[in-house]
Design a protein around this motif. Structure first.
Motif, PDB file in Angstrom:
ATOM      1  N   PHE A 160       0.828  -1.201   0.000  1.00 46.81           N
ATOM      2  CA  PHE A 160       0.000   0.000   0.000  1.00 46.81           C
ATOM      3  C   PHE A 160       0.866   1.255   0.000  1.00 46.81           C
ATOM      4  N   ALA A 161       1.956   1.233   0.754  1.00 45.14           N
ATOM      5  CA  ALA A 161       2.824   2.412   0.875  1.00 45.14           C
ATOM      6  C   ALA A 161       3.469   2.792  -0.454  1.00 45.14           C
ATOM      7  N   ARG A 162       3.615   1.843  -1.354  1.00 44.60           N
ATOM      8  CA  ARG A 162       4.265   2.121  -2.636  1.00 44.60           C
ATOM      9  C   ARG A 162       3.477   3.125  -3.475  1.00 44.60           C
ATOM     10  N   THR A 163       2.184   3.246  -3.229  1.00 45.54           N
ATOM     11  CA  THR A 163       1.363   4.136  -4.047  1.00 45.54           C
ATOM     12  C   THR A 163       0.607   5.170  -3.214  1.00 45.54           C
ATOM     13  N   SER A 164       0.947   5.287  -1.933  1.00 52.58           N
ATOM     14  CA  SER A 164       0.190   6.189  -1.065  1.00 52.58           C
ATOM     15  C   SER A 164       1.145   6.997  -0.189  1.00 52.58           C
ATOM     16  N   ILE A 165       0.601   7.997   0.495  1.00 52.50           N
ATOM     17  CA  ILE A 165       1.419   8.828   1.365  1.00 52.50           C
ATOM     18  C   ILE A 165       1.455   8.223   2.767  1.00 52.50           C
ATOM     19  N   PRO A 166       2.465   8.535   3.562  1.00 55.09           N
ATOM     20  CA  PRO A 166       2.585   7.950   4.904  1.00 55.09           C
ATOM     21  C   PRO A 166       1.381   8.205   5.799  1.00 55.09           C
ATOM     22  N   ASP A 167       0.707   9.343   5.626  1.00 55.85           N
ATOM     23  CA  ASP A 167      -0.411   9.684   6.502  1.00 55.85           C
ATOM     24  C   ASP A 167      -1.548   8.677   6.443  1.00 55.85           C
ATOM     25  N   ASP A 168      -1.671   7.942   5.327  1.00 51.59           N
ATOM     26  CA  ASP A 168      -2.775   6.991   5.182  1.00 51.59           C
ATOM     27  C   ASP A 168      -2.450   5.611   5.739  1.00 51.59           C
ATOM     28  N   ILE A 169      -1.200   5.355   6.071  1.00 51.44           N
ATOM     29  CA  ILE A 169      -0.815   4.035   6.558  1.00 51.44           C
ATOM     30  C   ILE A 169      -1.520   3.675   7.860  1.00 51.44           C
ATOM     31  N   PRO A 170      -1.642   4.594   8.845  1.00 46.75           N
ATOM     32  CA  PRO A 170      -2.376   4.223  10.065  1.00 46.75           C
ATOM     33  C   PRO A 170      -3.816   3.816   9.805  1.00 46.75           C
ATOM     34  N   LYS A 171      -4.455   4.399   8.794  1.00 53.03           N
ATOM     35  CA  LYS A 171      -5.836   4.038   8.494  1.00 53.03           C
ATOM     36  C   LYS A 171      -5.924   2.583   8.045  1.00 53.03           C
ATOM     37  N   VAL A 172      -5.013   2.195   7.156  1.00 50.60           N
ATOM     38  CA  VAL A 172      -5.006   0.809   6.695  1.00 50.60           C
ATOM     39  C   VAL A 172      -4.588  -0.116   7.833  1.00 50.60           C
ATOM     40  N   GLY A 173      -3.641   0.330   8.646  1.00 46.50           N
ATOM     41  CA  GLY A 173      -3.220  -0.478   9.789  1.00 46.50           C
ATOM     42  C   GLY A 173      -4.369  -0.737  10.745  1.00 46.50           C
ATOM     43  N   ALA A 174      -5.185   0.292  10.992  1.00 45.95           N
ATOM     44  CA  ALA A 174      -6.336   0.121  11.881  1.00 45.95           C
ATOM     45  C   ALA A 174      -7.337  -0.854  11.287  1.00 45.95           C
ATOM     46  N   GLU A 175      -7.520  -0.774   9.969  1.00 47.69           N
ATOM     47  CA  GLU A 175      -8.458  -1.688   9.316  1.00 47.69           C
ATOM     48  C   GLU A 175      -7.938  -3.130   9.370  1.00 47.69           C
ATOM     49  N   ILE A 176      -6.633  -3.303   9.214  1.00 48.84           N
ATOM     50  CA  ILE A 176      -6.048  -4.644   9.315  1.00 48.84           C
ATOM     51  C   ILE A 176      -6.241  -5.208  10.714  1.00 48.84           C
ATOM     52  N   ARG A 177      -5.997  -4.383  11.738  1.00 47.73           N
ATOM     53  CA  ARG A 177      -6.174  -4.862  13.109  1.00 47.73           C
ATOM     54  C   ARG A 177      -7.630  -5.230  13.378  1.00 47.73           C
ATOM     55  N   ALA A 178      -8.543  -4.479  12.763  1.00 52.13           N
ATOM     56  CA  ALA A 178      -9.958  -4.807  12.939  1.00 52.13           C
ATOM     57  C   ALA A 178     -10.276  -6.175  12.350  1.00 52.13           C
ATOM     58  N   HIS A 179      -9.619  -6.516  11.242  1.00 48.46           N
ATOM     59  CA  HIS A 179      -9.826  -7.834  10.629  1.00 48.46           C
ATOM     60  C   HIS A 179      -9.138  -8.927  11.446  1.00 48.46           C
ATOM     61  N   LEU A 180      -7.953  -8.608  11.973  1.00 46.96           N
ATOM     62  CA  LEU A 180      -7.225  -9.612  12.748  1.00 46.96           C
ATOM     63  C   LEU A 180      -7.866  -9.837  14.110  1.00 46.96           C
ATOM     64  N   ASP A 181      -8.531  -8.819  14.624  1.00 49.38           N
ATOM     65  CA  ASP A 181      -9.085  -8.892  15.981  1.00 49.38           C
ATOM     66  C   ASP A 181     -10.521  -8.377  15.981  1.00 49.38           C
ATOM     67  N   PRO A 182     -11.444  -9.093  15.330  1.00 46.34           N
ATOM     68  CA  PRO A 182     -12.817  -8.595  15.216  1.00 46.34           C
ATOM     69  C   PRO A 182     -13.546  -8.489  16.544  1.00 46.34           C
ATOM     70  N   ASP A 183     -13.065  -9.168  17.564  1.00 47.21           N
ATOM     71  CA  ASP A 183     -13.741  -9.130  18.864  1.00 47.21           C
ATOM     72  C   ASP A 183     -13.304  -7.960  19.730  1.00 47.21           C
ATOM     73  N   GLY A 184     -12.391  -7.157  19.239  1.00 50.47           N
ATOM     74  CA  GLY A 184     -11.986  -5.965  19.977  1.00 50.47           C
ATOM     75  C   GLY A 184     -11.118  -6.216  21.180  1.00 50.47           C
ATOM     76  N   THR A 185     -10.219  -7.193  21.094  1.00 52.22           N
ATOM     77  CA  THR A 185      -9.341  -7.478  22.234  1.00 52.22           C
ATOM     78  C   THR A 185      -7.993  -6.777  22.102  1.00 52.22           C
ATOM     79  N   LEU A 186      -7.914  -5.817  21.199  1.00 49.88           N
ATOM     80  CA  LEU A 186      -6.688  -5.013  21.092  1.00 49.88           C
ATOM     81  C   LEU A 186      -6.652  -4.026  22.264  1.00 49.88           C
ATOM     82  N   THR A 187      -6.082  -2.865  22.026  1.00 49.60           N
ATOM     83  CA  THR A 187      -5.987  -1.859  23.080  1.00 49.60           C
ATOM     84  C   THR A 187      -7.366  -1.560  23.659  1.00 49.60           C
ATOM     85  N   ASP A 188      -7.524  -1.771  24.947  1.00 53.26           N
ATOM     86  CA  ASP A 188      -8.814  -1.529  25.581  1.00 53.26           C
ATOM     87  C   ASP A 188      -8.767  -0.219  26.366  1.00 53.26           C
ATOM     88  N   ASP A 189      -9.864   0.076  27.033  1.00 49.21           N
ATOM     89  CA  ASP A 189      -9.954   1.339  27.754  1.00 49.21           C
ATOM     90  C   ASP A 189      -8.914   1.423  28.866  1.00 49.21           C
TER      91      ASP A 189
END
Length: 518
Positions: A160-189
């Motif tokens: 993705f980074a090959r065709t996009s700017i660095p600012d958009d990488i966190p957005k894709v990263g967040a979407e990937i984590r949502a797919h890897l962890d659909p139950d929301g057990t990542l960073t909690d409150d």
């Protein structure tokens, strides 16, 4: 070997000589296209040099040079030898750890932690900033994630980074984590509360104080709409006695649309940076003369936190709500904020388009604007990352050309992008995608001929992380399919298929494909 880089020392000298010669090139003789090509070539070369620097940092470490030089660590050696700042030296060491090929105790090389990112940097396709953002996103992936999925995530991010700017990488990263962890057990409150904090440093002799820290999504959601209003160009400018706002006693802090001319004039006089405007906005917000009921409206909508929630997420009390300023708030915190809010119900069709609000007047209603905020989340021009709070409502088909003030003919455009739309030379155009397109109802922009001679309508995906991820996955899939086809052609070229006709119990085979004979 006379013309080759036969020694590292020779290679370094040749590199310095080439750069020195380039420095002295007469750029006035270059055409605009040549000047742009030169800029791109220089950037690619700088990225490749950054990859070479990673290897050099590892080599210095392997040789034990920091101990010999009395520095003790690679980071201190870089600070002392290259005169780098503490932050820059640390960044280069971190890059070497994630992108470099280090050696095991037996001397054998180990693959980089981020192999695909390392290749992209060495190719000159991404920058060191891209690589840092990818490394940051990879660190946020849970440690218990299977290795194969971690590797896939890194490949997606680097591609993705090959065709996009660095600012958009966190957005894709967040979407990937949502797919890897659909139950929301990542960073909690609990983690967020542990990380929260604002530090106001010691006041210096000049009276200034540094401020650093991390704020929770809830505080961000509450602050963003206030800053969006009070930090607009022209607002609360202490250097302009006539500026609307609070800081000069000009308590024109209600609906700024009623003071459009005064604000526009003040904006033209405003020479502050974005950071300075944010500072002055916070000063205005905290001013004793300001109270919550006086915050007024911003672009026709009351200055308030606007949260968009998915019904399925509300029912599960999981996921996140999005804000008009492009941020997110955990669903549990969003529901708490909603308990004392004035709800606005927006219903969307299966394609994500809001309900029709047909009106004959020119300006969009508050309800229409809030529907656009929930749908588009930000400026609709491709590549623009301005959030909805910084956007105006734009008629896709111009109002002067009988364009209706309907929700289906409206989109969001920030002030800078809005000014690009005109019928003169170099003007951009906007069109609504039809129902047969991949994004029905969305606004597409057509760039002028000098930017895109094909006049292809394009959609802005920057405010829709899932779309960015989909495009990255599609590119990887297409690339792998091309590689598979090339591999098959090589196999057939070197090993022509052998056709053997068999019986019903012994089917014929062509390569690895089994065919039953008639």
């Amino acid at each position: 070997m006379g013309e080759q880089f036969n020694t590292p020392r020779r290679a370094g000298s040749e590199l310095l000589a080439a750069i020195t010669a380039l420095r002295d090139v007469d750029r006035t003789s270059l055409s605009n296209e040549q000047a742009l090509e030169l800029l791109c070539d220089i950037e690619t070369a700088a990225r490749i040099v950054a990859a070479i620097s990673v290897a050099s940092v590892i080599d210095v470490s392997d040789r034990g040079i920091p101990d010999e030089a009395g520095a003790g660590t690679v980071k201190k050696l870089l600070m002392q030898t290259l005169r780098l700042s503490h932050a820059e030296a640390g960044a280069r060491v971190a890059a070497a750890k994630s992108l470099g090929s280090w050696h095991a105790l037996d001397g054998s090389p180990r693959e980089p932690e981020l192999p695909h990112t390392a290749i992209a940097l060495a190719d000159g396709a991404i920058s060191a900033d891209h690589a840092r953002r990818i490394a940051q996103e990879m660190k946020r992936i849970p440690a218990l994630t299977p290795i194969a999925e971690r590797q896939a995530a890194e490949e997606i991010l680097s591609d993705f980074a090959r065709t996009s700017i660095p600012d958009d990488i966190p957005k894709v990263g967040a979407e990937i984590r949502a797919h890897l962890d659909p139950d929301g057990t990542l960073t909690d409150d609990h983690d967020r509360q542990r990380m929260r904090g604002i530090t106001i440093g010691r006041q210096r002799a000049d009276g200034m104080s540094p401020i650093t820290g991390e704020i929770t999504p809830t505080l961000r959601a509450l602050l963003d709409p206030l800053v969006a209003k009070h930090a607009r160009p022209g607002m609360n400018n202490p250097d302009d006695p006539g500026a609307p706002g609070i800081v000069n006693g000009n308590t024109v802090i209600g609906d700024t649309t009623t003071n459009r001319d005064a604000l526009a004039a003040a904006a033209r006089r405003d020479r502050r940076s974005a950071a300075q405007r944010t500072h002055d906005a916070l000063l205005a917000i905290l001013h004793p003369d300001n109270t919550g009921q006086h915050w007024g409206t911003h672009r026709g909508v009351p200055v308030s936190t606007i949260l968009t929630m998915n019904v399925a997420d509300v029912e599960k009390a999981a996921g996140v709500a999005t804000t008009a300023t492009g941020g997110t708030v955990p669903m549990s915190e969003a529901l708490e904020l909603a308990q004392t809010s004035r709800p606005f119900l927006a219903v969307f069709d299966h394609a994500g388009a809001p309900l029709h609000f047909g009106l004959t007047k020119r300006f969009a209603t508050r309800e229409q604007r809030m529907a656009l905020i929930a749908t588009l989340r930000g400026c609709s021009r491709p590549g623009c990352d301005a959030p909805a709070s910084l956007c105006a409502t734009h008629h896709v088909r111009d109002y002067a050309k009988d364009g209706p003030t309907d929700i289906t003919n409206e989109t969001l455009a920030c002030d800078a992008c809005h000014a690009l739309i005109h019928d003169g030379p170099g003007g951009w155009k906007t069109v609504a995608m039809d129902q047969h397109s991949q994004y029905p109802g969305r606004t597409a922009w057509i760039a002028p001929a000098h930017i895109d001679p094909t006049a292809t309508p394009k959609i802005n995906h920057r405010h829709h992380a899932a779309e960015l991820l989909t495009h990255a996955l599609n590119r990887i899939h297409d690339r792998r399919e091309r590689e598979r086809q090339r591999h098959q052609k090589r196999i057939h070229r070197h090993h022509p298929p052998r056709i053997t006709v068999g019986s019903e119990d012994n089917p014929a085979r062509i390569g690895d494909i089994s065919l039953d004979t008639c």
